[in-house]
Design a protein around this motif. Structure first.
Motif, PDB file in Angstrom:
ATOM      1  N   ASP A 179       7.344  70.118   3.521  1.00 51.35           N
ATOM      2  CA  ASP A 179       7.126  71.578   2.911  1.00 51.35           C
ATOM      3  C   ASP A 179       5.790  71.952   2.633  1.00 51.35           C
ATOM      4  N   VAL A 180       4.681  71.288   2.042  1.00 47.94           N
ATOM      5  CA  VAL A 180       3.328  71.583   2.000  1.00 47.94           C
ATOM      6  C   VAL A 180       2.948  72.222   3.287  1.00 47.94           C
ATOM      7  N   PHE A 181       2.958  71.561   4.330  1.00 47.78           N
ATOM      8  CA  PHE A 181       2.638  72.084   5.742  1.00 47.78           C
ATOM      9  C   PHE A 181       3.100  73.223   6.123  1.00 47.78           C
ATOM     10  N   ASP A 182       4.663  73.554   5.838  1.00 50.42           N
ATOM     11  CA  ASP A 182       5.360  74.729   6.239  1.00 50.42           C
ATOM     12  C   ASP A 182       4.562  75.711   5.492  1.00 50.42           C
ATOM     13  N   GLN A 204       1.635  65.940  11.695  1.00 48.16           N
ATOM     14  CA  GLN A 204       1.978  66.911  10.958  1.00 48.16           C
ATOM     15  C   GLN A 204       1.009  68.061  10.789  1.00 48.16           C
ATOM     16  N   ALA A 205      -0.438  67.827  10.680  1.00 43.93           N
ATOM     17  CA  ALA A 205      -1.381  68.963  10.696  1.00 43.93           C
ATOM     18  C   ALA A 205      -1.652  69.445  12.026  1.00 43.93           C
ATOM     19  N   LEU A 230      -2.791  66.293  20.565  1.00 46.87           N
ATOM     20  CA  LEU A 230      -1.596  65.626  20.261  1.00 46.87           C
ATOM     21  C   LEU A 230      -1.196  64.807  21.393  1.00 46.87           C
ATOM     22  N   ASP A 231      -1.959  64.975  22.829  1.00 46.93           N
ATOM     23  CA  ASP A 231      -1.455  64.310  23.909  1.00 46.93           C
ATOM     24  C   ASP A 231      -2.556  63.533  24.496  1.00 46.93           C
ATOM     25  N   ASN A 232      -3.891  63.581  23.506  1.00 38.58           N
ATOM     26  CA  ASN A 232      -5.269  63.025  24.001  1.00 38.58           C
ATOM     27  C   ASN A 232      -5.340  61.508  23.657  1.00 38.58           C
ATOM     28  N   PRO A 233      -5.515  60.593  24.813  1.00 38.47           N
ATOM     29  CA  PRO A 233      -5.611  59.172  24.484  1.00 38.47           C
ATOM     30  C   PRO A 233      -6.840  58.773  23.658  1.00 38.47           C
TER      31      PRO A 233
END
Length: 243
Positions: A179-182, A204-205, A230-233
């Protein structure tokens, strides 16, 4: 590229606390107008120190901070709120538990004339009906998620152009975290506000951000689009403190 190609521009920032060692080492950062940008990294890497320096709570030892093309490096906190239109939401102790919901919010607008303060308060009550329904209750009676929304509403009543959030999901349940991130994304979409936040909950961020910086040992280790990060190893090692 101009030095002012960003709503927030940090150049060569070096900062620390009292007589202690430097926490930040010649750090550079840029946030464009209307962006949501997240600062990630392991504990102790300087995330909160960076946010507090931008907010005016930690004085830089070297470097410069520009907000909306104005030099804010040596500007005190109260003037960053009024002159540079910066809102800051701390991680802890971010509500006054003995005060009512209404009084908590109005504290953020005490420098405004009464008519403008009332107008902005009424608008916030329309935007946050859950707080409006509890406006006369003490903040101590609110849930963790409601307290976080209250602290954000107190920052918003000053009508900031820049909103700084330190760990907005700290201590929240997964449902309240969502809810907070939304709400953070809704604030930007509704107002065009520039938002810079420090977060431990990377996925989430990043889901609500355009870009992110990953810090390691007080320096920028990665600066990348949020979706790509998000996809960075490298993220796992840097974020979890392996480097």
């Amino acid at each position: 590229m101009s030095k002012f190609d960003g709503m927030i521009v940090v150049e060569g920032l070096r900062a620390g606390y009292d007589d202690g060692p430097d926490i930040l080492h010649a750090l550079d950062l840029r946030v464009a107008a209307g962006e949501i940008v997240t600062i990630l990294g392991p504990n102790g890497c300087g995330k909160s120190t960076l946010l507090k320096a931008i907010g005016g709570f930690v004085p830089p030892r070297a470097g410069n901070i520009y907000i909306n093309a104005q030099d804010a490096t040596a500007v005190p906190v109260h003037r960053r709120v009024r002159t540079h239109h910066v809102g800051f939401v701390p991680q802890t102790d971010n509500v006054f538990t003995t005060l009512s919901v209404a009084d908590n919010i109005l504290l953020g607008a005490r420098f405004l004339v009464a008519t403008e303060r009332r107008r902005r308060f009424a608008a916030l009550m329309e935007s946050y009906p859950s707080l409006a329904n509890k406006r006369d209750r003490r903040a101590s009676a609110l849930s963790g998620g409601e307290r976080q929304l209250l602290s954000i509403a107190r920052a918003l009543i000053a009508d900031p152009a820049v909103l700084l959030l330190d760990e907005p999901s700290a201590g929240l349940s997964p449902v309240m975290m969502d809810d907070v991130f939304d709400e953070i994304r809704r604030i930007r979409d509704r107002t065009g506000m520039t938002i810079l936040m420090v977060e431990q909950n990377a996925a989430q961020a990043l889901a609500v951000s355009e870009r992110a910086y990953v810090l390691s040992l007080g320096r920028v280790a990665i600066e990348q689009r949020a979706a790509e990060l998000l996809d960075n190893p490298e993220l796992a090692g840097l974020y979890l403190g392996a480097h």
